[in-house]
Design an enzyme around this catalytic site. Structure first.
Site, PDB file in Angstrom:
ATOM      1  N   GLN A  93      31.235   3.107  -8.690  1.00 45.91           N
ATOM      2  CA  GLN A  93      31.289   1.734  -8.165  1.00 45.91           C
ATOM      3  C   GLN A  93      31.203   1.521  -6.788  1.00 45.91           C
ATOM      4  OE1 GLN A  93      34.876   1.272  -6.630  1.00 45.91           O
ATOM      5  NE2 GLN A  93      33.740  -0.642  -5.783  1.00 45.91           N
TER       6      GLN A  93
ATOM      7  N   TYR B 269      51.482   0.718  -4.097  1.00 47.29           N
ATOM      8  CA  TYR B 269      50.140   0.422  -3.740  1.00 47.29           C
ATOM      9  C   TYR B 269      49.505   0.269  -5.112  1.00 47.29           C
ATOM     10  CZ  TYR B 269      45.360   1.646  -3.425  1.00 47.29           C
ATOM     11  OH  TYR B 269      43.807   1.695  -3.776  1.00 47.29           O
TER      12      TYR B 269
ATOM     13  N   HIS C  10      40.532  -7.860 -11.151  1.00 46.55           N
ATOM     14  CA  HIS C  10      40.758  -6.764 -10.141  1.00 46.55           C
ATOM     15  C   HIS C  10      42.430  -6.261 -10.399  1.00 46.55           C
ATOM     16  CE1 HIS C  10      38.791  -5.006  -6.392  1.00 46.55           C
ATOM     17  NE2 HIS C  10      39.836  -4.046  -6.548  1.00 46.55           N
TER      18      HIS C  10
ATOM     19  N   TYR D 288      31.240  -0.491  -3.007  1.00 48.51           N
ATOM     20  CA  TYR D 288      31.567  -1.455  -2.302  1.00 48.51           C
ATOM     21  C   TYR D 288      30.428  -1.719  -1.599  1.00 48.51           C
ATOM     22  CZ  TYR D 288      36.305  -2.123  -3.923  1.00 48.51           C
ATOM     23  OH  TYR D 288      37.601  -2.336  -4.371  1.00 48.51           O
TER      24      TYR D 288
ATOM     25  N   SER E 240      35.376   5.475  -7.914  1.00 51.66           N
ATOM     26  CA  SER E 240      35.469   4.462  -6.828  1.00 51.66           C
ATOM     27  C   SER E 240      34.962   4.665  -5.401  1.00 51.66           C
ATOM     28  CB  SER E 240      36.696   4.078  -6.656  1.00 51.66           C
ATOM     29  OG  SER E 240      36.883   3.403  -5.361  1.00 51.66           O
TER      30      SER E 240
ATOM     31  N   THR F 216      31.339  -4.235  -7.104  1.00 51.86           N
ATOM     32  CA  THR F 216      32.445  -4.984  -7.332  1.00 51.86           C
ATOM     33  C   THR F 216      32.386  -6.060  -6.433  1.00 51.86           C
ATOM     34  OG1 THR F 216      33.717  -3.009  -7.683  1.00 51.86           O
ATOM     35  CG2 THR F 216      34.929  -5.015  -6.743  1.00 51.86           C
TER      36      THR F 216
ATOM     37  N   ARG G 289      44.762  -8.021  -8.122  1.00 51.37           N
ATOM     38  CA  ARG G 289      44.915  -7.385  -6.812  1.00 51.37           C
ATOM     39  C   ARG G 289      43.941  -8.120  -5.441  1.00 51.37           C
ATOM     40  NH1 ARG G 289      47.037  -2.124  -7.263  1.00 51.37           N
ATOM     41  NH2 ARG G 289      45.801  -1.381  -5.600  1.00 51.37           N
TER      42      ARG G 289
ATOM     43  N   ARG H  17      48.152  -7.912   0.218  1.00 49.17           N
ATOM     44  CA  ARG H  17      48.942  -6.917  -0.506  1.00 49.17           C
ATOM     45  C   ARG H  17      50.311  -6.725   0.378  1.00 49.17           C
ATOM     46  NH1 ARG H  17      44.351  -3.082  -2.700  1.00 49.17           N
ATOM     47  NH2 ARG H  17      43.280  -4.839  -3.786  1.00 49.17           N
TER      48      ARG H  17
ATOM     49  N   LYS I 205      31.094  -6.243 -11.579  1.00 48.81           N
ATOM     50  CA  LYS I 205      32.440  -6.308 -11.783  1.00 48.81           C
ATOM     51  C   LYS I 205      33.344  -7.459 -10.845  1.00 48.81           C
ATOM     52  CE  LYS I 205      36.561  -3.105 -11.716  1.00 48.81           C
ATOM     53  NZ  LYS I 205      37.465  -3.675 -10.457  1.00 48.81           N
TER      54      LYS I 205
HETATM   55  C1  FNR Z   1      41.849  -0.735  -8.216  1.00 47.20           C
HETATM   56  N1  FNR Z   1      40.781  -1.343  -8.430  1.00 47.20           N
HETATM   57  C2  FNR Z   1      39.531  -1.253  -7.918  1.00 47.20           C
HETATM   58  N2  FNR Z   1      38.728  -1.661  -8.378  1.00 47.20           N
HETATM   59  C3  FNR Z   1      37.409  -1.534  -7.690  1.00 47.20           C
HETATM   60  O1  FNR Z   1      36.344  -2.277  -8.126  1.00 47.20           O
HETATM   61  N3  FNR Z   1      37.328  -0.548  -6.726  1.00 47.20           N
HETATM   62  C4  FNR Z   1      38.161   0.227  -6.235  1.00 47.20           C
HETATM   63  O2  FNR Z   1      38.252   0.877  -5.385  1.00 47.20           O
HETATM   64  C5  FNR Z   1      39.482  -0.313  -6.812  1.00 47.20           C
HETATM   65  N4  FNR Z   1      40.855   0.483  -6.588  1.00 47.20           N
HETATM   66  C6  FNR Z   1      41.837   0.164  -7.273  1.00 47.20           C
HETATM   67  C7  FNR Z   1      42.815   0.961  -6.845  1.00 47.20           C
HETATM   68  C8  FNR Z   1      44.042   0.913  -7.685  1.00 47.20           C
HETATM   69  C9  FNR Z   1      45.326   1.888  -7.335  1.00 47.20           C
HETATM   70  C10 FNR Z   1      44.115  -0.089  -8.577  1.00 47.20           C
HETATM   71  C11 FNR Z   1      45.266  -0.210  -9.591  1.00 47.20           C
HETATM   72  C12 FNR Z   1      42.928  -0.887  -8.932  1.00 47.20           C
HETATM   73  C13 FNR Z   1      40.957  -2.430  -9.670  1.00 47.20           C
HETATM   74  C14 FNR Z   1      40.431  -1.593 -10.858  1.00 47.20           C
HETATM   75  O3  FNR Z   1      39.055  -1.210 -10.929  1.00 47.20           O
HETATM   76  C15 FNR Z   1      40.654  -2.528 -12.139  1.00 47.20           C
HETATM   77  O4  FNR Z   1      39.977  -3.513 -12.211  1.00 47.20           O
HETATM   78  C16 FNR Z   1      42.122  -3.070 -12.534  1.00 47.20           C
HETATM   79  O5  FNR Z   1      43.003  -2.054 -11.941  1.00 47.20           O
HETATM   80  C17 FNR Z   1      42.347  -3.216 -13.715  1.00 47.20           C
HETATM   81  O6  FNR Z   1      43.704  -3.719 -14.061  1.00 47.20           O
HETATM   82  P1  FNR Z   1      44.979  -2.839 -14.929  1.00 47.20           P
HETATM   83  O7  FNR Z   1      44.210  -1.987 -15.936  1.00 47.20           O
HETATM   84  O8  FNR Z   1      45.283  -1.865 -13.863  1.00 47.20           O
HETATM   85  O9  FNR Z   1      45.933  -3.759 -15.144  1.00 47.20           O
END
Ligand code: FNR
Length: 404
Positions: free
Chosen positions: A150, A48, A301, A152, A130, A178, A304, A187, A277
């Protein structure tokens, strides 16, 4: 816990002779935490965090983009006065990076959201709380000292108003919306590994728990014993459903109705800093600026959401050009101090990193987060010396990248 100001923390970080705890001595780079976390966490939770979507094209493109930007350093400049400190929205931070918001952190790391926030604050930075976290945002504010939330955003104004009120009342004054998640990303790895909300204890999940007893007892068991069954806490003004609820259909709270009108509404009702974001297009950066936003985070993201997007590093320069006066932040794929400096070179004012810090919190808690921040700070400091600069922004508009 009484929180020290960021400036005090910066001073403390500079003064302290840092002794690394024994169990962190082998951790020499951010990637080392991922290796350790891979064996500590059940496959479903590791997948995850580490995974992307569909064929992982965006995930890979983010990393590849950094490799495609080499430095051409200058030599024999006095770099003895270098420092990594930067200012962001009037705050002085010890490093030009923070921790990106990550949902479900408390499932990977014991008291994950608070550990990330506290660790970051101790090291002179901050973590964004988050919307998808399992810890009430009020606790993250009081115990973690976090001021960045942050959201949603739910798709209707009454619900938005109530959420803003709750967030402001808790003491947050930086709101990140976001924008790149109107629906959930595809995913497939989550489905294959059995990580899905509502969580069901299938034989596959039970086996992962049995074969990862340190996580089952030290993280999940301890979390449930200390704070009860985890809930989605921060999607709206009121507590959401429990993680393991049988009839939970994880609501996306009408996110696909969110639009620039909602942002304008939020701007009217939110007095703190407002940040969007998930921006990848220069025109969206301009609209954000015209809507009165204080900053944007150039982000996909972490690969993701939509697979096949432009890498964030490639998206950055045209965005910087479109909104030269705006605070432009950046994330997705940063793993090294050189990556941080490359993003700043191409126009970022500040960057965020996600996965490595959650792995650090999972395996080593708050101390792991502090150690990971120090590793990255030391890399930036060392790289600045090699590049012939004394502060991170010196790399902007410099001749430190070969002419292309
Ligand atoms: C995220 N990301 C994310 N972004 C956001 O705006 N709200 C969220 O709840 C989440 N949740 C989340 C969970 C997990 C496990 C990951 C890995 C990522 C995205 C996060 O904020 C960010 O944009 C990325 O993780 C940046 O990339 P790197 O540094 O992980 O490569």
């Amino acid at each position: 816990m009484a929180q020290k100001s960021v400036v005090e923390n910066v001073a403390t970080v500079r003064r302290k002779q840092v002794t690394t705890p024994r169990n962190l001595r082998g951790m020499l780079s951010l990637d080392d935490f991922e290796r350790r976390a891979k064996s500590y966490l059940p496959k479903s939770i590791y997948g995850y965090i580490s995974g992307g979507v569909e064929t992982d094209d965006t995930l890979k493109a983010n990393r590849a983009a950094f490799r495609g930007i080499p430095f051409q350093p200058r030599v024999l400049r006095d770099v003895s006065t270098r420092q990594t400190t930067v200012d962001l929205f009037g705050d002085t931070l010890a490093v030009p990076f923070g921790i990106a918001p990550m949902g479900f952190s408390a499932l990977a790391a014991y008291d994950g959201d608070v550990s990330l926030a506290r660790g970051a604050a101790q090291a002179g930075s901050f973590a964004i709380c988050s919307a998808a976290s399992l810890t009430p945002l009020e606790r993250v504010a009081t115990e973690g000292g976090s001021r960045w939330f942050q959201a949603y955003i739910p798709g209707d104004e009454t619900r938005i108003g109530a959420l803003l009120e709750r967030v402001a009342k808790a003491g947050f004054d930086r709101l990140v919306i976001t924008a790149d998640a109107p629906v959930a990303g595809n995913r497939e790895n989550n489905a294959r590994n059995g990580f899905d909300a509502p969580f069901r204890v299938t034989p596959k999940i039970a086996w992962q728990g049995i074969t990862h007893p340190r996580w089952t007892i030290g993280t999940l068991g301890r979390e449930i014993l200390t704070r009860g069954m985890p809930h989605f806490e921060n999607m709206e003004a009121i507590q959401g459903p429990p993680l393991f609820s049988k009839d939970l259909v994880r609501s996306t709270i009408g996110r696909d109705r969110l639009c620039w009108d909602s942002v304008r509404f939020i701007r009217k009702n939110w007095t703190g800093k407002l940040i969007i974001k998930g921006v990848l297009h220069p025109q969206d950066a301009r609209i954000a600026q015209e809507a009165g936003c204080d900053g944007i985070i150039v982000s996909n993201h972490g690969g993701r959401q939509l697979d096949g997007t432009v890498s964030t590093l490639a998206a950055l320069p045209p965005i910087r050009k479109e909104v030269p006066e705006m605070t432009v932040m950046f994330d997705s794929g940063i793993r090294r101090g050189t990556d941080v400096l490359k993003a700043i070179m191409l126009g970022a004012d500040f960057v965020f990193i996600g996965r490595p810090f959650l792995f650090a919190a999972a395996t080593n808690g708050e101390a792991g987060v502090i150690h990971a921040i120090r590793l990255l700070r030391d890399e930036i400091d060392r790289n600045m010396a090699f590049l012939g600069i004394t502060q991170p922004y010196d790399i902007r508009g410099s001749d430190l990248a070969p002419m292309r």
